[in-house]
Design an enzyme around this catalytic site. Structure first.
Site, PDB file in Angstrom:
ATOM      1  N   GLU A  51       0.874  -1.173   0.000  1.00  0.00           N
ATOM      2  CA  GLU A  51       0.000   0.000   0.000  1.00  0.00           C
ATOM      3  C   GLU A  51       0.904   1.213   0.000  1.00  0.00           C
ATOM      4  OE1 GLU A  51      -2.626   0.122   3.325  1.00  0.00           O
ATOM      5  OE2 GLU A  51      -3.639  -1.741   2.773  1.00  0.00           O
ATOM      6  N   GLU A  62      -5.903   9.210  10.239  1.00  0.00           N
ATOM      7  CA  GLU A  62      -4.544   8.791  10.574  1.00  0.00           C
ATOM      8  C   GLU A  62      -4.146   9.197  11.988  1.00  0.00           C
ATOM      9  OE1 GLU A  62      -4.076   6.513   8.202  1.00  0.00           O
ATOM     10  OE2 GLU A  62      -4.622   8.076   6.806  1.00  0.00           O
TER      11      GLU A  62
END
Ligand SMILES: Cc1ncc(COP(=O)(O)O)c(C=O)c1O
EC number: 4.2.1.20
Lengths: 277, 404
Positions: A51, A62
């Site tokens: 990824e 995040e």
């Protein structure tokens, strides 16, 4: 959709009776050259699927590690063009390892989704994970991605109940990414029993492989979660390893690439120990 | 209730869109929560008890209706249209933000939530949220950019007195957008017990609709009051836009009145040439941030830019989606006002009317100062005086070289 690199890779891992190790790094972290070197070194270290984070100024899902990685990349001048160039460069020497671009919708939206998926496909990208575009908006990006031959991988979470799961799975392809905690990337509190139950629940709704991420930090985590899941995703610990390898001015050192690859090797061993009977 | 097909007040559609704007662009973890919220809000809207509770609190706690005041001296001073102020600065807590907070905390209670989180820029929304949390006995966590914590100290202290926990956010430039990111991260983590009390008419659907409906009390009262005072509707209405909540609250009840010109005033900061402004509608372009598609300040690569405004409450690189739509269909005009123009307007109002405005409505006032002299003396302007200036006296003192 015709078979993609992602499909082939999960199949190959399943045939070996082990979960796929999915590794996340942020493109351009800590700088383009080092990030490209890390990318190239990942498969040999044991990454089955990669990824590649597309840095975005406002990474809402995040935690601190990937927020900081994003900032390092943006400060070093990373752009979407450079991220796609990294993939093109990688494809010159690796035709098999799947690459998934992961990030947020806005940097794609401003390039026009249809144009973007075509460009990404041509660059050698295999799939997309876009955190902030739910199935309710499938027509905007997911469908164009599928039509361009890219897998669109959706996140299923602990709040995705059985009633909602079919909608989440409807246009998902490649694999399903189960987010193991309610929270942001890099969270603690991984609960192997809960995760195992959730994976079983999702598998009741789909034949796609199920990979688990958010909170896998150690080889033991990879082993425990990998007993049940078809893939284990690690990200925050890898970008933390990058951070810890930098010099006092935040620049890459000769240890930066190996800091990541050493960790990936140990995580890959963990995943292999999960080998199912 | 039937709505006319040609009304401009029927948005959003069932997917939360105003034209192409709005929508629900959030992580999957939040989707079920947002769908729950939508259902709870629709239930509440249909419940007369919910409406009654809000009305009672508006009246006895906030002090509504706020007056519609004819600013006679300023009108004379500018020599044009008659100027009226909707005095939402007289509300409890000093701004329009309380209108939204009271409604949303009642919603949170109905949903059985036991913890409230909020983002704040100027601190006015944080203060209003901390206030309603104290009033209803719920714990309150306020995310505030570290830069804003520094420049809005009086509000930080107020929130603390009210019992809120303030979390300074150091990511990015440490302003409102960063606070909003952090609030979203909290919400995604604490999905079971937490209600996210958004402070402006932005974010994922149904927030823009909820906040607009709760703030529309401003426009509804204004309509009644101006009809009573003048026997007719105003020719122009003016409000400052940060995220756009006080503005949409004033505008919405007038959207179908074609004779009423609508002006939204953006922060022009130090000018639109560089990046030191927050004029997302005038100088930005459509994008997706914080759960909705709307006009954003961004670079060619889709990275969100940090804006600048003298006013912390306008320092946001986005704008509520309904405003983006009103701009696109041409129903409202959005104009920038620079820092120094706002500062001048701030001083003029203080001297001519004896009212110290917040820096946000000082932007709206600067537009009124430009507009009024171009209009006839029998024409009418209503401006939303949505906040008082107590919180800004230190900033303004600094700018004017007065050491406080
Ligand atoms: C007095 C005042 N006016 C305006 C604003 C801007 O917000 P909005 O555009 O949502 O009304 C704020 C925000 O803090 C404020 O405190």
């Amino acid at each position: 959709m015709t078979e993609t690199r992602i499909d082939r890779r999960f199949k190959a891992c399943a045939e070996q009776g082990r979960p796929a190790l999915v590794t996340f790094i942020t493109a351009g972290d800590p700088d383009l050259e080092t990030s490209s070197a890390i990318l190239k070194a990942l498969p040999a270290a044991g990454a089955d699927v990669i990824e590649l984070g597309m840095p975005f100024s406002d990474p809402m899902a995040e935690g601190v590690p990937i927020q900081l990685a994003t900032l390092r990349a943006l400060h070093a001048g990373q752009t979407m063009n450079k991220t796609l160039d990294m993939v093109r460069e990688f494809r010159k020497t690796d035709a098999d390892t799947p690459i998934i671009l992961m990030g947020y919708y806005n940097p794609i939206y401003v390039r026009e989704p249809v144009a973007f998926v075509k460009e990404a496909k041509e660059a050698g990208v295999d799939g997309l994970i876009v955190v902030d575009i739910p199935p309710e908006a499938d027509d905007e990006l997911c469908i164009p991605a599928m039509e361009a031959g890219l897998n669109f991988i959706r996140l299923a979470t602990p709040t995705t109940d059985d009633k909602r799961l079919p909608a989440v799975l409807a246009n998902t392809s490649g694999f399903v990414y189960y987010v193991s905690v309610t929270g942001i990337t890099g969270s603690a509190n991984l609960n192997a029993t809960n995760v195992s139950e959730a994976v079983t629940r999702i598998k009741g709704h789909t034949d796609l492989p199920v990979a688990v991420g958010f909170g896998i930090k150690t080889a033991e985590d990879a082993e425990n979660i990998g007993r049940k899941a078809d893939g284990v995703v690690v990200g925050s610990v890898l970008v933390n390893a990058i951070k810890d390898s930098l010099d006092a001015d935040g620049r890459a050192t000769e240890k930066t690439v190996s800091a990541v690859t050493d960790l990936v090797s140990s995580l890959a061993e963990g995943a292999r120990r999960a080998r199912k009977a | 209730m039937t709505t006319l097909a040609n009304t401009m007040r029927s948005g959003p559609d069932e997917r939360g869109h105003f034209g192409i704007f709005g929508g629900r662009y959030v992580a999957e973890t939040l989707m079920p929560l947002i769908l729950d919220l939508e259902k709870a809000y629709n239930d509440a809207k249909a419940d007369p008890e919910f409406k009654r509770e809000i009305e009672t609190l508006n009246k006895h706690y906030t002090g509504r209706p706020s007056p519609l005041y004819f600013a006679e001296r300023l009108t004379e001073h500018l020599g044009g249209a008659k100027i009226y102020f909707k005095r939402d600065e007289l509300n409890h807590t000093g701004s329009h933000k309380i209108n939204n907070c009271l409604g949303q905390i009642l919603l949170a209670k109905r949903m059985g939530k036991t913890r409230i989180i909020a983002e704040t820029g100027a601190g006015q929304h944080g203060v209003a949220t901390a206030t309603v949390c104290a009033r209803f006995g719920l714990p309150c966590v306020v995310y505030m950019g570290a830069t804003d914590v520094e420049r809005q100290k009086p509000n930080v202290f107020r929130m603390k007195l009210l019992g809120a926990e303030i979390v300074p956010v150091t990511a990015g430039a440490g302003t409102l957008k960063d606070a909003m990111n952090e609030a979203l991260r909290d919400w995604v983590t604490n999905v079971d017990d937490t209600y996210y009390l958004i402070g402006t008419a932005a974010g994922p659907h149904p927030y823009p609709e909820i906040v607009r409906d709760l703030q529309s009390v401003i426009g509804k009262e204004t309509r009644e009051q101006i009809l009573e005072a003048e026997g007719r509707l105003p020719d122009a209405i003016v409000a400052a836009v940060g995220g756009g909540s006080n503005a949409i609250g004033l505008f919405h009840p007038f959207l179908d009145d074609e004779s009423v010109q609508i002006y939204g005033v953006e922060a022009g900061g130090r000018g639109l040439d560089g990046h030191e402004h927050c004029a997302s509608l005038t100088a930005g372009k459509p994008g997706v941030l914080h759960g909705n598609r709307t006009y954003l300040l961004q670079d060619d690569d889709g990275q969100i830019l940090e804006g600048h405004s003298i006013s912390a409450g306008l320092d946001y690189p986005g704008i509520g989606p309904e405003h983006s739509w009103l701009k696109e269909v041409g129903r409202a005009k959005y104009v920038p006002i620079m820092d120094d123009e706002a500062l001048e307007a701030f001083q003029m109002l203080t001297k001519v009317e004896g009212i110290i405005p917040a820096l946000e409505p000082a932007h709206a006032l600067a537009q009124v100062i430009k507009l009024a002299p171009t209009m006839d003396k029998n024409q009418i302007i209503v401006m939303n005086l949505c906040g008082r200036g107590d919180k800004d006296v230190f900033t303004v003192g600094g700018m004017l070289g007065f050491n406080l």
